[in-house]
Design a protein around this motif. Sequence first.
Motif, mmCIF file in Angstrom:
data_model
loop_
_atom_site.group_PDB
_atom_site.id
_atom_site.type_symbol
_atom_site.label_atom_id
_atom_site.label_comp_id
_atom_site.label_asym_id
_atom_site.label_seq_id
_atom_site.Cartn_x
_atom_site.Cartn_y
_atom_site.Cartn_z
ATOM 1 N N GLY A 195 2.254 55.474 2.934
ATOM 2 C CA GLY A 195 3.678 55.182 2.924
ATOM 3 C C GLY A 195 4.047 53.722 2.839
ATOM 4 O O GLY A 195 5.226 53.374 2.932
ATOM 5 N N GLN A 196 3.041 52.826 2.637
ATOM 6 C CA GLN A 196 3.309 51.395 2.615
ATOM 7 C C GLN A 196 3.324 50.860 1.188
ATOM 8 O O GLN A 196 2.322 50.943 0.472
ATOM 9 C CB GLN A 196 2.266 50.646 3.440
ATOM 10 N N PRO A 197 4.472 50.281 0.732
ATOM 11 C CA PRO A 197 4.566 49.718 -0.615
ATOM 12 C C PRO A 197 3.827 48.387 -0.718
ATOM 13 O O PRO A 197 3.467 47.788 0.298
ATOM 14 C CB PRO A 197 6.073 49.531 -0.806
ATOM 15 N N PRO A 198 3.619 47.878 -1.931
ATOM 16 C CA PRO A 198 2.864 46.623 -2.087
ATOM 17 C C PRO A 198 3.612 45.386 -1.618
ATOM 18 O O PRO A 198 2.985 44.386 -1.267
ATOM 19 C CB PRO A 198 2.590 46.564 -3.593
ATOM 20 N N THR A 199 4.946 45.410 -1.637
ATOM 21 C CA THR A 199 5.723 44.249 -1.194
ATOM 22 C C THR A 199 6.650 44.655 -0.046
ATOM 23 O O THR A 199 6.818 45.839 0.253
ATOM 24 C CB THR A 199 6.566 43.661 -2.338
ATOM 25 N N LEU A 200 7.263 43.659 0.586
ATOM 26 C CA LEU A 200 8.199 43.933 1.676
ATOM 27 C C LEU A 200 9.474 44.527 1.089
ATOM 28 O O LEU A 200 10.155 43.891 0.286
ATOM 29 C CB LEU A 200 8.515 42.643 2.440
ATOM 30 N N ARG A 201 9.823 45.729 1.495
ATOM 31 C CA ARG A 201 10.981 46.418 0.930
ATOM 32 C C ARG A 201 12.138 46.534 1.928
ATOM 33 O O ARG A 201 13.182 47.103 1.592
ATOM 34 C CB ARG A 201 10.571 47.813 0.451
ATOM 35 N N VAL A 202 11.951 46.037 3.130
ATOM 36 C CA VAL A 202 13.019 45.966 4.116
ATOM 37 C C VAL A 202 13.186 44.494 4.495
ATOM 38 O O VAL A 202 12.224 43.841 4.909
ATOM 39 C CB VAL A 202 12.705 46.809 5.365
ATOM 40 N N VAL A 203 14.402 43.972 4.341
ATOM 41 C CA VAL A 203 14.645 42.543 4.533
ATOM 42 C C VAL A 203 15.706 42.340 5.618
ATOM 43 O O VAL A 203 16.842 42.811 5.468
ATOM 44 C CB VAL A 203 15.107 41.877 3.228
ATOM 45 N N PRO A 204 15.402 41.653 6.718
ATOM 46 C CA PRO A 204 16.432 41.292 7.701
ATOM 47 C C PRO A 204 17.452 40.343 7.064
ATOM 48 O O PRO A 204 17.078 39.403 6.342
ATOM 49 C CB PRO A 204 15.652 40.595 8.803
ATOM 50 N N GLU A 205 18.719 40.582 7.345
ATOM 51 C CA GLU A 205 19.778 39.725 6.802
ATOM 52 C C GLU A 205 20.366 38.802 7.865
ATOM 53 O O GLU A 205 20.710 37.655 7.565
ATOM 54 C CB GLU A 205 20.883 40.582 6.209
ATOM 55 N N ASN A 206 20.520 39.282 9.068
ATOM 56 C CA ASN A 206 21.014 38.436 10.152
ATOM 57 C C ASN A 206 20.651 39.059 11.499
ATOM 58 O O ASN A 206 20.358 40.251 11.588
ATOM 59 C CB ASN A 206 22.524 38.185 10.053
ATOM 60 N N MET A 207 20.692 38.234 12.516
ATOM 61 C CA MET A 207 20.372 38.676 13.877
ATOM 62 C C MET A 207 21.224 37.896 14.860
ATOM 63 O O MET A 207 21.433 36.684 14.687
ATOM 64 C CB MET A 207 18.888 38.459 14.186
ATOM 65 N N VAL A 208 21.742 38.573 15.858
ATOM 66 C CA VAL A 208 22.479 37.943 16.946
ATOM 67 C C VAL A 208 21.773 38.291 18.250
ATOM 68 O O VAL A 208 21.513 39.466 18.524
ATOM 69 C CB VAL A 208 23.944 38.405 16.997
ATOM 70 N N MET A 209 21.441 37.274 19.031
ATOM 71 C CA MET A 209 20.799 37.488 20.327
ATOM 72 C C MET A 209 21.701 36.939 21.421
ATOM 73 O O MET A 209 22.123 35.778 21.365
ATOM 74 C CB MET A 209 19.438 36.813 20.407
ATOM 75 N N GLN A 210 22.014 37.777 22.399
ATOM 76 C CA GLN A 210 22.790 37.371 23.564
ATOM 77 C C GLN A 210 21.895 37.404 24.798
ATOM 78 O O GLN A 210 21.045 38.284 24.927
ATOM 79 C CB GLN A 210 23.982 38.305 23.774
ATOM 80 N N MET A 211 22.104 36.432 25.679
ATOM 81 C CA MET A 211 21.323 36.390 26.903
ATOM 82 C C MET A 211 22.222 36.051 28.083
ATOM 83 O O MET A 211 23.008 35.099 28.027
ATOM 84 C CB MET A 211 20.200 35.353 26.828
ATOM 85 N N HIS A 212 22.112 36.843 29.133
ATOM 86 C CA HIS A 212 22.713 36.540 30.426
ATOM 87 C C HIS A 212 21.574 36.113 31.345
ATOM 88 O O HIS A 212 20.588 36.840 31.489
ATOM 89 C CB HIS A 212 23.416 37.759 31.000
ATOM 90 N N MET A 213 21.714 34.948 31.954
ATOM 91 C CA MET A 213 20.644 34.416 32.792
ATOM 92 C C MET A 213 21.176 34.106 34.187
ATOM 93 O O MET A 213 22.096 33.286 34.339
ATOM 94 C CB MET A 213 20.051 33.150 32.181
ATOM 95 N N LEU A 214 20.624 34.761 35.195
ATOM 96 C CA LEU A 214 20.917 34.442 36.582
ATOM 97 C C LEU A 214 19.804 33.551 37.128
ATOM 98 O O LEU A 214 18.618 33.830 36.921
ATOM 99 C CB LEU A 214 21.015 35.710 37.425
ATOM 100 N N GLY A 215 20.189 32.486 37.811
ATOM 101 C CA GLY A 215 19.201 31.561 38.350
ATOM 102 C C GLY A 215 19.476 31.234 39.797
ATOM 103 O O GLY A 215 20.622 31.283 40.271
#
Length: 364
Positions: free
Chosen positions: A96-116
Motif C-alpha cells: 500500500g506504499q506509493p513511491p513518493t510522498l502522496r500526503v502533504v501537511p499544509e499547516n499546523m497549529v500547536m497550543q500549549m498551556h503550561m503551569l509552573g
Amino acid sequence: MPRLISTLHATVLGLALPCLAIGHEGATHDTADASPRPDAHAPIGVMAEHTHAAGEFMLSYRFAVMNMAGNRDGTDALSADEIATQTPNRFAGQPGQPPTLRVVPENMVMQMHMLGAMWAPSDRLTLMAMLPYLRKHMDHLTYAGGSGTTQLGRFTTVSEGLGDVSLGALASIVKTPVERLHTSFAIVAPTGDDEETAQVLAPNGMRPTLRLPYPMQNGSGAWAVRPGATYVRDAPTWSWGLQYQGTLYVSDADAGYQRGDVHQMTSWLAARLAPSLSMSVRLQLETEADIAGMDPAIRAPVQTADPARQGGERAETLFGANWQPRAAPAHRLALEAGYTVWQDLNGPQLERRQRLIMGYQYSW
C-alpha cells in the motif's frame, strides 16, 4: 550546526560587550531604587531564567500558540506538488506504499498551556516543576494514486492531552545587585501520550485510523534531562541576558525510537520604559537532531512519518513586554510574539512561522 554556532558567537559578542561596559555604570542602582523591576524576569518565553530568595514561592501560567505553514527542504521552499511527485517515500515497496510522498501537511497549529511552580529552600537553590497541556491541529492534502498531481482531498488530524512533566532545580553561582549567573537541571518524565491515533485520508481513497506521526504526538515516550545556564546583567534602566538550554534524551520510547536532542541559545535585551513596564527584544537559535530508530506503527506516505525528516536549525526573533504594577508587585503579566526568520530543515518539513506567548506570574 556550525553555521548556527557561528551566528550565535557573533550575536553574543555584539550584545555582550556594550552590556558589560555599561553594566558597571549601574553597579549601585539597586541601592538607589530597591523597588521591584518589571525586567527582573526575562521575557515570558524564556524558561528557568531566574532564581528566588529563600522561602519565596512563585506560581505561573503560560499560554503559547505556534503556527507552521508551507514546506521547506534545507533553506528552499517546496510546493505540495513538488513533494508529491519528487520526494521519495521511505516506505516505498511495502504493501500500500506509493513511491513518493502522496500526503502533504499544509499547516499546523500547536497550543500549549503550561503551569509552573517554583520554591526556594535557600538563597542558592530554587526548585521548579512544569506541567504542560498540549493541543495540536494539522491540515493535510492527499494526492490520488501513486503518481501525478491529482488531488484526492483534504483531512485534519487533532491530538490533545498532557505533555511531558519536568522537575528540576536552579543553583545560583553569582548573585549580586547587578549580575546573576545560575545553572539549571531538570528531569523530564514521559507522561505525555506517544500512541495517539486519528482517521486519515489515504491515497487509495480509504479512511483508516492510524497512529499519528511523531510531530503530532503529545509525549516523547522517553526520559530526558534538561541542562541549562543563564547569565543576566542589570543597568539602571535596562538589562541583558543570555541562556543555553538543552533537551537530551537518555532512553528510548517503548516503540523503539529516540527523539532527537534539542539545543537552544537565546539572548535578550530589555528596557524599562516606566517603573512598572519593560519592553524586550530577543533572538533564539535552535538546533534539533533527527529521530533515531523508528516506531513500527508509524508508516505512511507523509514526511512526518519519516524519522530522518524531523531535525534542523532555526533562528527566531521575538518582541515582548513585562508589566508589574507598582501597587501589586507580587503580580506580573507578560507577552511575547515572534517570527522565525531563518531555518535550514532536514525536509521536507513544515516551516515554523509565528509564535505568541502570554503569561501570568505570582510570587510571595
